[in-house]
Design a protein around this motif. Sequence first.
Motif, PDB file in Angstrom:
ATOM      1  N   THR A 174      -7.282  26.459  23.674  1.00 18.90           N
ATOM      2  CA  THR A 174      -5.961  26.136  24.203  1.00 18.90           C
ATOM      3  C   THR A 174      -4.934  26.223  23.078  1.00 18.90           C
ATOM      4  OG1 THR A 174      -6.006  23.762  23.718  1.00 18.90           O
ATOM      5  CG2 THR A 174      -7.029  24.446  25.770  1.00 18.90           C
ATOM      6  N   ARG A 225     -19.008  16.222  41.346  1.00 17.97           N
ATOM      7  CA  ARG A 225     -18.795  17.197  40.280  1.00 17.97           C
ATOM      8  C   ARG A 225     -19.061  18.581  40.846  1.00 17.97           C
ATOM      9  NH1 ARG A 225     -18.856  14.537  35.256  1.00 17.97           N
ATOM     10  NH2 ARG A 225     -18.367  16.571  34.389  1.00 17.97           N
ATOM     11  N   PHE A 246      -4.400  29.645  27.493  1.00 17.92           N
ATOM     12  CA  PHE A 246      -5.795  29.215  27.285  1.00 17.92           C
ATOM     13  C   PHE A 246      -6.762  30.346  27.555  1.00 17.92           C
ATOM     14  CE2 PHE A 246      -7.135  28.822  31.761  1.00 17.92           C
ATOM     15  CZ  PHE A 246      -5.905  28.794  32.413  1.00 17.92           C
ATOM     16  N   LYS A 247      -7.988  30.127  27.132  1.00 17.27           N
ATOM     17  CA  LYS A 247      -9.075  31.074  27.380  1.00 17.27           C
ATOM     18  C   LYS A 247     -10.322  30.273  27.726  1.00 17.27           C
ATOM     19  CE  LYS A 247     -12.134  34.279  24.941  1.00 17.27           C
ATOM     20  NZ  LYS A 247     -12.285  35.275  26.024  1.00 17.27           N
ATOM     21  N   ASN A 248     -11.091  30.763  28.719  1.00 13.51           N
ATOM     22  CA  ASN A 248     -12.380  30.175  29.071  1.00 13.51           C
ATOM     23  C   ASN A 248     -13.465  31.185  28.726  1.00 13.51           C
ATOM     24  OD1 ASN A 248     -10.805  28.170  30.344  1.00 13.51           O
ATOM     25  ND2 ASN A 248     -10.890  29.234  32.312  1.00 13.51           N
ATOM     26  N   LEU A 278      -9.963  15.495  42.113  1.00 15.74           N
ATOM     27  CA  LEU A 278     -11.167  16.310  42.310  1.00 15.74           C
ATOM     28  C   LEU A 278     -11.454  16.481  43.796  1.00 15.74           C
ATOM     29  CD1 LEU A 278     -13.563  14.591  39.728  1.00 15.74           C
ATOM     30  CD2 LEU A 278     -12.350  16.761  39.438  1.00 15.74           C
ATOM     31  N   ASN A 326     -13.703  26.601  25.468  1.00  9.75           N
ATOM     32  CA  ASN A 326     -12.310  26.802  25.878  1.00  9.75           C
ATOM     33  C   ASN A 326     -11.461  26.881  24.628  1.00  9.75           C
ATOM     34  OD1 ASN A 326     -13.422  24.547  28.112  1.00  9.75           O
ATOM     35  ND2 ASN A 326     -12.461  26.382  28.941  1.00  9.75           N
ATOM     36  N   THR A 382     -21.911  17.424  28.557  1.00  7.23           N
ATOM     37  CA  THR A 382     -21.313  17.221  29.876  1.00  7.23           C
ATOM     38  C   THR A 382     -20.529  15.915  29.877  1.00  7.23           C
ATOM     39  OG1 THR A 382     -23.247  18.293  30.814  1.00  7.23           O
ATOM     40  CG2 THR A 382     -21.842  17.091  32.336  1.00  7.23           C
ATOM     41  N   ARG A 395     -18.232  23.807  24.581  1.00  3.23           N
ATOM     42  CA  ARG A 395     -18.673  22.971  25.710  1.00  3.23           C
ATOM     43  C   ARG A 395     -20.176  22.737  25.587  1.00  3.23           C
ATOM     44  NH1 ARG A 395     -14.657  23.028  29.742  1.00  3.23           N
ATOM     45  NH2 ARG A 395     -16.000  21.550  30.814  1.00  3.23           N
ATOM     46  N   GLY A 439     -25.309  17.811  36.352  1.00  2.00           N
ATOM     47  CA  GLY A 439     -23.911  18.224  36.269  1.00  2.00           C
ATOM     48  C   GLY A 439     -22.968  17.042  36.072  1.00  2.00           C
ATOM     49  N   ALA A 467     -17.694  26.803  30.664  1.00  5.40           N
ATOM     50  CA  ALA A 467     -16.288  26.560  30.322  1.00  5.40           C
ATOM     51  C   ALA A 467     -15.380  26.930  31.491  1.00  5.40           C
ATOM     52  CB  ALA A 467     -15.903  27.343  29.073  1.00  5.40           C
ATOM     53  N   GLY A 468     -15.982  27.219  32.635  1.00  9.95           N
ATOM     54  CA  GLY A 468     -15.190  27.420  33.848  1.00  9.95           C
ATOM     55  C   GLY A 468     -14.714  28.838  34.095  1.00  9.95           C
ATOM     56  N   THR A 503     -15.973  23.025  37.529  1.00  8.15           N
ATOM     57  CA  THR A 503     -16.040  22.875  36.077  1.00  8.15           C
ATOM     58  C   THR A 503     -14.627  22.742  35.529  1.00  8.15           C
ATOM     59  OG1 THR A 503     -17.945  24.340  36.107  1.00  8.15           O
ATOM     60  CG2 THR A 503     -16.927  23.940  33.975  1.00  8.15           C
ATOM     61  N   THR A 504     -14.418  21.755  34.684  1.00  3.68           N
ATOM     62  CA  THR A 504     -13.147  21.607  33.987  1.00  3.68           C
ATOM     63  C   THR A 504     -12.981  22.804  33.052  1.00  3.68           C
ATOM     64  OG1 THR A 504     -13.568  19.258  34.007  1.00  3.68           O
ATOM     65  CG2 THR A 504     -11.817  20.012  32.559  1.00  3.68           C
ATOM     66  N   ALA A 505     -11.825  23.469  33.102  1.00  5.85           N
ATOM     67  CA  ALA A 505     -11.640  24.667  32.275  1.00  5.85           C
ATOM     68  C   ALA A 505     -10.436  24.483  31.351  1.00  5.85           C
ATOM     69  CB  ALA A 505     -11.501  25.892  33.165  1.00  5.85           C
ATOM     70  N   GLY A 506     -10.014  25.597  30.731  1.00  6.65           N
ATOM     71  CA  GLY A 506      -9.009  25.537  29.678  1.00  6.65           C
ATOM     72  C   GLY A 506      -7.673  24.954  30.126  1.00  6.65           C
ATOM     73  N   GLU A 544      -7.107  22.591  32.349  1.00  5.98           N
ATOM     74  CA  GLU A 544      -7.259  21.142  32.401  1.00  5.98           C
ATOM     75  C   GLU A 544      -7.325  20.561  30.976  1.00  5.98           C
ATOM     76  OE1 GLU A 544      -8.921  23.310  34.211  1.00  5.98           O
ATOM     77  OE2 GLU A 544      -9.034  22.636  36.295  1.00  5.98           O
TER      78      GLU A 544
END
Lengths: 339, 339
Positions: free
Chosen positions: B280, A303, B153-155, A231, B278, B306, B303, A159, B160-161, A306-309, A311
């Motif tokens: 945006t 970690r 945004f969209k995941n 984080l 994602n 990593t 995505r 991860g 992608a979170g 999860t980083t998403a849209g 961010e």
Amino acid sequence: MSEMRYDHTTGDWVVFAPLRKLRPHAETSPASSPPTEQTRMSCPFCPGNESMTPPEIAAIRPDGRGDSEWLVRVIPNKFPALRIEEDDRRRQQGRLFQHMGGCGAHEVIIESPDHSLLLCQQPVEQIERILRMAQSRFNDLMQDHRFQSIIVFKNHGEGAGTSLRHPHWQIIATPVVPRMLRQRYEQATEHFDRTGNCLYCELVNEELAADERIILTNAHYVAFMPYASHLPFETWIVPLRQQATFGQVPAGELPALAGILREVLLKLYVALDNPDFNLTIDVAPRGDEDKEYYQWHIRVLPRLSTTAGFEMGSGMSINTVLPEEAARFLRNGRSSTGT
Amino acid sequence: MSEMRYDHTTGDWVVFAPLRKLRPHAETSPASSPPTEQTRMSCPFCPGNESMTPPEIAAIRPDGRGDSEWLVRVIPNKFPALRIEEDDRRRQQGRLFQHMGGCGAHEVIIESPDHSLLLCQQPVEQIERILRMAQSRFNDLMQDHRFQSIIVFKNHGEGAGTSLRHPHWQIIATPVVPRMLRQRYEQATEHFDRTGNCLYCELVNEELAADERIILTNAHYVAFMPYASHLPFETWIVPLRQQATFGQVPAGELPALAGILREVLLKLYVALDNPDFNLTIDVAPRGDEDKEYYQWHIRVLPRLSTTAGFEMGSGMSINTVLPEEAARFLRNGRSSTGT
């Protein structure tokens, strides 16, 4: 063959390294399972397999033993992001397509001959050797004046983007100062200009006074979770005395650094059940080592999310754990003695 | 109860939203498996379960049907990062601990009543409805002058979170302009000041002239993979005519936008076997909608890799796929007609 391209919309240089697609992936067995004989036979970082790596750059060897044994070993990354042979001249296609060769260096520090012993499980003397080697490689790479920045880091767990499980650190030298580092340095410089003080020293003093997010201190270092952590469980290790770069740490302070790093990683290991994490060493830019604006520091970045849209679309972080709660959990929640 | 804290070292505000720890996680069955009756019973976004969500903000309903049916539905996020009730006044503890309430908004746009139909599988008319609703919510939230930025945004996919599988978009309004967006806008402004041209319009023209990274064009939009893409298969959709913000898109251009978005997502779905991604929407800051410096655009960000220590330590990206190779693969590599 790698290349760098300039992104006019952000001001970043992007590294293109198609070769890295070919690198092997981490073993698929769970990280906690002991390595099999077959794993050891195929791991390029295990003793006996030295011929599977590019030629050694440096090593720390046990006293009085032959050249075949080593305690810490440095090799070029077989799938480098940047390479010393590439050209660092800027070139241009059309008006906006600016590029240059992927000039730099990419090295691997193998932490120990042991395939599965984690950094936090090593004796403090071994962690000191690793730090001494990282510092020696850092200072050696700084001799090449094409390199503007040296990034020292470690990935632990899939991860966190690791591709080989045998514990190791990496060093990448870049031919440009990364924009993010430039920008952080400007924040610190602006603070110095306005207040006459090093921003990081002031932050450390405020954290020590508040005493809500401190994990540990020793004679030379403090470990804490910053007030505005990006984080959950992000932990910084910062020298108590102003030092602009990791390259300046006196040899006599490395045991204290190794000790606090081991203790922080062990606490995270116990509290979060061996979390994936990245570790980075942040330093002042080349040429500013004598200025009082910056404080080099280690960031340990678990970690857990999860980083998403949001961010990716804003560059802002959403942190679901207040650092004072995380610090309390780490300090008091569980014993840090058992591994 | 959420809060924002200022990070003096980077200039970012960080959102602290401890409540979001409590949100449910995505179903653990593979994304490709059809939803069971039990899934539909427990999904808060499925028709019949409207009482499981906070009260509806807006909806598009089929003509001549009762209020219980909907085609697109907007609700407040049950686990919001930011909330309209919080206070946006800056406060200070000590000298360096600056914070404010988590003032903002966090909404969810449910794409359709169907639990498992992906965005690229929707008819183009439905995608147009979703875009029309996103634009309507964007413009409505802009009426609240406390909100400095609206992030749409969209995941898609756990990598992608996303935490709920039923396809949806999200909108977050923030009480500050995120530093990353400020910085991008400054790059574009500086380019305009120097050249007299919109940076994004020039980039689009150069991409069209090079014709190596273009995926599609239609009457109003172009889709391409930028010369300095940060991620493999990163794809941008940009208007051909300068428009500073998504809020300005004329209703007559939304069908073309829906069409090109559907086609891009379908090509990625086929070529990369339903990748996590994602999406945006990047726009100019509030108050600069009439200026010619910026071009709003959609970024689709697969995505596939990593983020590791180098990226976290430097802010630079390592991309293992050249965008011209990715574009060739997407254009020619496989048929885009099969779903």
